[in-house]
Write a protein that holds these residues in place. Structure first.
Motif, mmCIF file in Angstrom:
data_model
loop_
_atom_site.group_PDB
_atom_site.id
_atom_site.type_symbol
_atom_site.label_atom_id
_atom_site.label_comp_id
_atom_site.label_asym_id
_atom_site.label_seq_id
_atom_site.Cartn_x
_atom_site.Cartn_y
_atom_site.Cartn_z
ATOM 1 N N VAL A 161 0.837 -1.206 0.000
ATOM 2 C CA VAL A 161 0.000 0.000 0.000
ATOM 3 C C VAL A 161 0.868 1.251 0.000
ATOM 4 C CG1 VAL A 161 -1.703 1.298 1.342
ATOM 5 C CG2 VAL A 161 -1.948 -1.170 1.059
ATOM 6 N N GLN A 162 2.010 1.192 0.670
ATOM 7 C CA GLN A 162 2.925 2.333 0.651
ATOM 8 C C GLN A 162 3.341 2.655 -0.775
ATOM 9 O OE1 GLN A 162 7.023 1.908 2.195
ATOM 10 N NE2 GLN A 162 6.554 3.606 3.575
ATOM 11 N N VAL A 165 0.285 4.136 -2.808
ATOM 12 C CA VAL A 165 -0.062 5.520 -2.477
ATOM 13 C C VAL A 165 1.050 6.486 -2.862
ATOM 14 C CG1 VAL A 165 -0.636 7.102 -0.585
ATOM 15 C CG2 VAL A 165 -1.617 4.796 -0.624
ATOM 16 N N ASN A 166 2.297 6.160 -2.507
ATOM 17 C CA ASN A 166 3.396 7.118 -2.667
ATOM 18 C C ASN A 166 4.015 7.132 -4.061
ATOM 19 O OD1 ASN A 166 3.014 7.707 0.022
ATOM 20 N ND2 ASN A 166 4.792 6.562 0.745
ATOM 21 N N MET A 171 -5.255 4.981 -4.193
ATOM 22 C CA MET A 171 -5.771 4.673 -2.859
ATOM 23 C C MET A 171 -6.546 3.356 -2.918
ATOM 24 S SD MET A 171 -5.179 6.623 -0.212
ATOM 25 C CE MET A 171 -6.595 6.576 0.849
ATOM 26 N N LYS A 174 -10.972 2.875 1.701
ATOM 27 C CA LYS A 174 -11.428 4.060 2.429
ATOM 28 C C LYS A 174 -11.383 3.877 3.936
ATOM 29 C CE LYS A 174 -14.559 5.555 -1.289
ATOM 30 N NZ LYS A 174 -15.984 5.844 -1.656
ATOM 31 N N ARG A 191 -0.101 8.210 6.898
ATOM 32 C CA ARG A 191 -0.152 8.586 5.477
ATOM 33 C C ARG A 191 -1.567 8.457 4.926
ATOM 34 N NH1 ARG A 191 0.438 11.264 1.672
ATOM 35 N NH2 ARG A 191 1.530 10.787 -0.258
ATOM 36 N N LEU A 192 -2.241 7.377 5.247
ATOM 37 C CA LEU A 192 -3.612 7.165 4.762
ATOM 38 C C LEU A 192 -4.557 8.205 5.338
ATOM 39 C CD1 LEU A 192 -3.635 3.281 5.025
ATOM 40 C CD2 LEU A 192 -3.769 4.597 2.889
ATOM 41 N N THR A 193 -4.347 8.560 6.599
ATOM 42 C CA THR A 193 -5.179 9.592 7.221
ATOM 43 C C THR A 193 -4.998 10.930 6.511
ATOM 44 O OG1 THR A 193 -5.033 8.478 9.367
ATOM 45 C CG2 THR A 193 -5.679 10.801 9.382
ATOM 46 N N GLU A 195 -4.271 11.350 3.498
ATOM 47 C CA GLU A 195 -4.870 11.246 2.164
ATOM 48 C C GLU A 195 -6.397 11.145 2.221
ATOM 49 O OE1 GLU A 195 -3.597 11.583 -0.810
ATOM 50 O OE2 GLU A 195 -1.585 11.933 -0.023
ATOM 51 N N ALA A 197 -8.319 8.935 4.121
ATOM 52 C CA ALA A 197 -8.919 7.655 4.517
ATOM 53 C C ALA A 197 -9.187 7.658 6.021
ATOM 54 C CB ALA A 197 -7.991 6.507 4.154
ATOM 55 N N THR A 268 -10.753 -2.490 4.016
ATOM 56 C CA THR A 268 -9.359 -2.815 3.693
ATOM 57 C C THR A 268 -8.630 -3.227 4.960
ATOM 58 O OG1 THR A 268 -9.435 -1.083 1.993
ATOM 59 C CG2 THR A 268 -7.286 -2.033 2.488
#
Length: 448
Positions: A161-162, A165-166, A171, A174, A191-193, A195, A197, A268
């Motif tokens: 996932v890193q 996303v990066n 994404m 959610k 990171r997800l927060t 973005e 999520a 997820t």
């Protein structure tokens, strides 16, 4: 390109680049073989800060840390071979004409190590006098941690996932639940927060963090993301896509506590359940592996049991800071160059055992008596948490050869012991060496 080198490094991550730079500086003709299309290993996708505090005295993001080493390697004239996968290692050549060389060098002759690799041109056979394995590590998958339940979409390792996303700007969900308090998992929670999520919670089977305390503070506490220790997942639920996970509390012996189950809706699941050294090439070559770390057994020069082969970085053990990965690469590269130049002599070794409250130690063996470096550095992990003062001890049987006080010790954070020449000499004359950690406050109370 040539197929004959003094030193070949497999892997262009932080350990491999450092090893190649050091070997080249020592005068060795050096090649780096990398399966990706660029150098840096995992660092290009690690866009967060936290790299370089030891080596550069700076707080750098991963790509910038990697770029410093990439530029230095280019300036030094290190040759790079990208998009190339090493498939096999054959120590001393395919058909050794001098089998006596298997025990070490004879005179100035250094046996040849052969690497079979493949890329878009076909198969390659590369020859080298010395080899550094800097193959890094991989994440534990769902099957490896045996998570029961259905098999819907939406289950990923944190590193995957890193990258999504990066690097790829994608994404994958959610509403996230993260299993495991490893560093990548906690960093991705933040990171997800950021973005947009929702990270519902991070859960950890063990009663303590498995990542760095700073990441817990900066990535979870600062973003009000709950962490539940002594908790795991008993089932993944969903048909086409993850719909929820069932969590359960873990009691004594990490066994589930009946009646503590809870269904947590999410789409997820991220797995941050630990890293494993990449050891397939080491296994094929006949290198002895440490059952505690999963990586090769090494000495203080980062040499393995097969003459001419060295290992460094996360392919040996999982480090908590990338700076120490690079430092291990420096040691391996320098000693690989010395071996290629015929400067290394066969040696006898003393085994180093993890003692009370110690999970593993690097290196696992050292040279006897006057062989090897005059100073020795050990890196170790404790098997339990010491929230207050503790003592790290190098023992010869019941005798203490060296002792160092620490304010605390945590399983997620490596401890470093640096023995000066006097302590190192005493250690090299010992017979039964172990490293232990003890509760200093308790010992002080008993002495009173």
């Amino acid at each position: 390109m040539s197929t004959n080198y003094d030193v070949i490094v497999i892997g262009a991550g932080p350990a491999g680049l450092a090893a190649a730079i050091e070997a080249k500086k020592a005068g060795a003709r050096t090649l780096v073989v990398e399966r990706n299309n660029e150098a840096g290993g995992i660092l290009p996708q690690c866009i967060h800060n936290g790299f370089g505090s030891v080596i550069f005295k700076k707080d750098l993001p991963g790509p910038l840390y990697a770029s410093y080493f990439m530029e230095e390697a280019e300036k030094a004239g290190v040759e790079m071979l990208f998009d190339t996968m090493a498939l096999d290692i054959t120590p001393w050549g395919l058909n050794t004409e001098e089998p006596e060389n298997r025990g070490g060098q004879r005179g100035s002759a250094v046996p040849t190590i052969r690497i079979t690799a493949t890329n878009k041109t076909g198969f390659l056979e590369l020859k080298t006098k010395a080899l550094v394995l800097a193959t890094g590590c991989r994440e534990r998958t769902r099957s490896q941690i045996r998570l029961p339940g259905t098999r819907p979409a939406g289950v990923f390792t944190a590193g995957t996932v890193q990258r999504m996303v990066n690097i790829e700007g994608f994404m994958p969900g959610k509403n996230f639940v993260i299993l495991g308090s490893g560093d990548i998992g906690m960093i991705m929670a933040r990171r997800l927060t950021l973005e947009g999520a929702k990270v519902i919670k991070v859960i950890e089977l063990l009663p303590y963090l498995t990542g760095l305390r700073r990441n817990y503070v900066q990535c979870l506490q600062d973003f009000n993301i709950p962490l539940e220790l002594s908790t795991t997942i008993s089932r993944i639920n969903g048909k086409d896509r993850v719909e929820s996970v069932t969590t359960v509390k873990a009691g004594e012996g990490l066994l589930p506590i009946a009646g503590s189950e809870e269904d947590v809706p999410c789409d997820t699941l991220l797995l941050s359940a630990g890293l494993i050294p990449e050891n397939e090439l080491a296994k094929k070559a006949g290198i002895i592996l440490d059952p505690l770390t999963g990586g090769p057994v090494v000495d203080e020069n980062m040499a393995v049991n097969i003459p001419g082969i060295f290992a460094a970085g996360n392919s040996v053990t999982i480090y908590d800071l990338v700076d120490y990965v690079s430092k291990a690469g420096y040691i391996a590269g320098r000693n690989a160059a010395d071996y290629a130049a015929g400067k290394t002599k066969p040696a006898e070794y003393i085994e180093i055992r993890p003692g009370e409250n110690v999970r593993n130690v690097i290196p696992q063996r050292i040279h006897k008596k006057n062989a090897g470096p005059s100073e020795i550095m050990f890196e170790l992990r404790v098997s339990r948490e010491f929230p207050e003062k503790c003592s790290v001890n190098v023992m010869d049987g019941d005798a203490v050869l060296y002792s160092k006080k620490e304010k605390y010790a945590r399983p997620a954070e490596m401890l470093t012991l640096r023995l000066d020449s006097k302590s190192a000499d005493a250690l090299k004359n010992a017979d039964n060496v172990s490293i232990t950690v003890s509760d200093l406050k308790k010992e002080e109370g008993n002495s009173k």
